[in-house]
Enzyme design. Structure first.
Site: not given
Ligand code: ADP
Length: 396
Positions: A7, A90, A179, A207, A210, A240, A383
């Site tokens: 990732n 990823r 996600h 999910h 953050n 966000r 994941e």
């Protein structure tokens, strides 16, 4: 068979080496501060944490270091790099092109470059990571698993925005969702834990990390999700903003004399829980502050929970019911308080939380009462395992 999962971020590479016979990680690690002072590799292997500090100027050096650490005679877990049969990456944005994982070819890399416009922070470092591993392990196949792919079967009523249609045609402006691996993993696992076929279930997956998003998974297919064209809309997140009236952007631009790019940074990095509370983007800090009587921390958490409940209501309506609600990621797996607040007042849907069972952290568990019509579950996400499984499936 061993699969390496990567990732890659702009200055970091997270990695896991998985033994696919047991579907378990035999080493996990992080290369951080690439191209900066203080770069290092940390690896959990053989039940211990090991740290190697050295200059890592570019991704390819980081990848070389990872392979050295994995094969090291003291801290390593494999004898030679030949044991790595495939590498899973990823890959964030697959646009409309990729509705599943894909063997990485030159055409796929070209497509990823093209899609970088839609994910400028994520796709470019991932391409760098692919190029780096191709240099170091030229004979090993690479597979890309897209964050957007699980949401690729949403119907147009869920993914289209009500702006002139030509912008969809010209620029691909639509909801993509993110996600995906996490929503896919926990919904599949929920069905297994309930002993039911996922094709017979309506599941809402939450999910909450953050970055945070919800998905409505009907008969195993994501039919709607709260993130959109970018990972900015939907829930209140660490930094966000989630859903806002788009007119605020023009208004703020005028009033504060800020240009688009600066506003982008305000909405992505200075908003959400951090902007609202003025305290922290970390929900642990907010829970403590709220308990101590800080009103803004309490308000922030209230808004966070209220919005989650709003999406649960929307998705229950979209699916004509819900069989299970699953909590995952940092907050979802760990915060008893958030789970409890989000499930309050949902008895009209048939949700009955068992507060004793809810006293849990980071483990798979059904936390609703035995009588609850809707099963409420905590499922730690994985994941990397989804990426490794997909990689194995693609390379056969
Ligand atoms: P990401 O992978 O998106 O960076 P994570 O899934 O690791 O995020 O989640 C990180 C967040 O989880 C932290 O910001 C923190 O707010 C939250 N978190 C972790 N543990 C707890 C806890 N015990 N209670 C509340 N929130 C927690």
């Amino acid at each position: 068979m061993k699969v390496l999962v990567l990732n890659c971020g702009s200055s970091s590479i997270k990695y896991q080496l998985l033994d696919m016979e047991k579907e378990s990680a035999i080493a996990k690690g992080l290369v951080e501060r690439i191209g900066m002072e203080g770069s290092k590799l940390s690896q959990m292997s053989n039940w211990e944490k090991h740290v190697i500090e050295q200059p890592i100027n570019e991704h390819v050096i980081g990848i070389q270091l990872i392979l050295e650490a994995l094969t090291d005679k003291d801290i390593g877990v494999i004898a030679t790099i030949d044991e790595i049969k495939a590498v899973g990456h990823r890959t964030t944005h697959g646009g409309e092109k990729f509705s599943g994982s894909s063997l990485i070819t030159e055409e796929v890399i070209d497509a990823l470059v093209e899609l970088s416009e839609l994910a400028p922070l994520h796709n470019p470092p991932q391409i760098k990571g692919i190029r780096a591993i191709q240099k170091v392990l030229p004979d090993v196949p690479n597979v890309g698993t897209f964050d957007t792919a699980f949401h690729n079967n949403m119907p147009p009523e869920a993914y289209m925005y009500a702006i002139p249609y030509e912008y969809y045609e010209r620029y691909g402006i639509r909801r993509y969702g993110f996600h995906g691996m996490s929503h896919q993993y926990v919904s599949t696992r929920a069905a297994e834990m309930l002993g039911k076929d996922i094709k017979d279930l309506k599941i809402i997956t939450c999910h909450l990390g953050n970055g945070a998003s919800l998905a409505a998974v009907k008969n195993g297919v994501s039919i709607d999700t709260s993130m959109g064209f970018t990972p900015l809309p939907g829930l209140v997140m660490g930094t966000r903003c989630g859903d806002i009236d788009p007119a605020i952007i023009f208004y703020l631009g005028k009033k504060e004399h800020i240009d688009c790019m600066d506003l982008d940074s305000v909405l992505n990095k200075k908003s959400g829980a951090l902007g609202l509370s003025g305290i922290s983007s970390d929900f642990r800090d907010l829970e403590i502050a709220s308990e101590e009587g800080n009103e803004r921390a309490k308000m922030t958490l209230d808004i966070f929970h209220y919005r989650i409940k709003g999406y649960i209501g929307k998705y229950a309506a979209a699916m004509n019911g819900v069989d299970a609600i699953v909590f995952t990621a940092g907050i979802g797996e760990n915060s008893q308080f958030t789970r409890s607040e989000c499930m309050k007042g949902l008895d009209f849907l048939g949700v009955e939380l068992d507060e004793e069972k809810n006293k849990t952290r980071g483990e798979e568990k059904i936390i609703s009462t035995d009588a609850s019509k809707v099963k409420v579950m905590v499922i730690p996400t994985n994941e990397e395992l989804v990426i490794a499984r997909e990689t194995l499936r693609i390379v056969g």
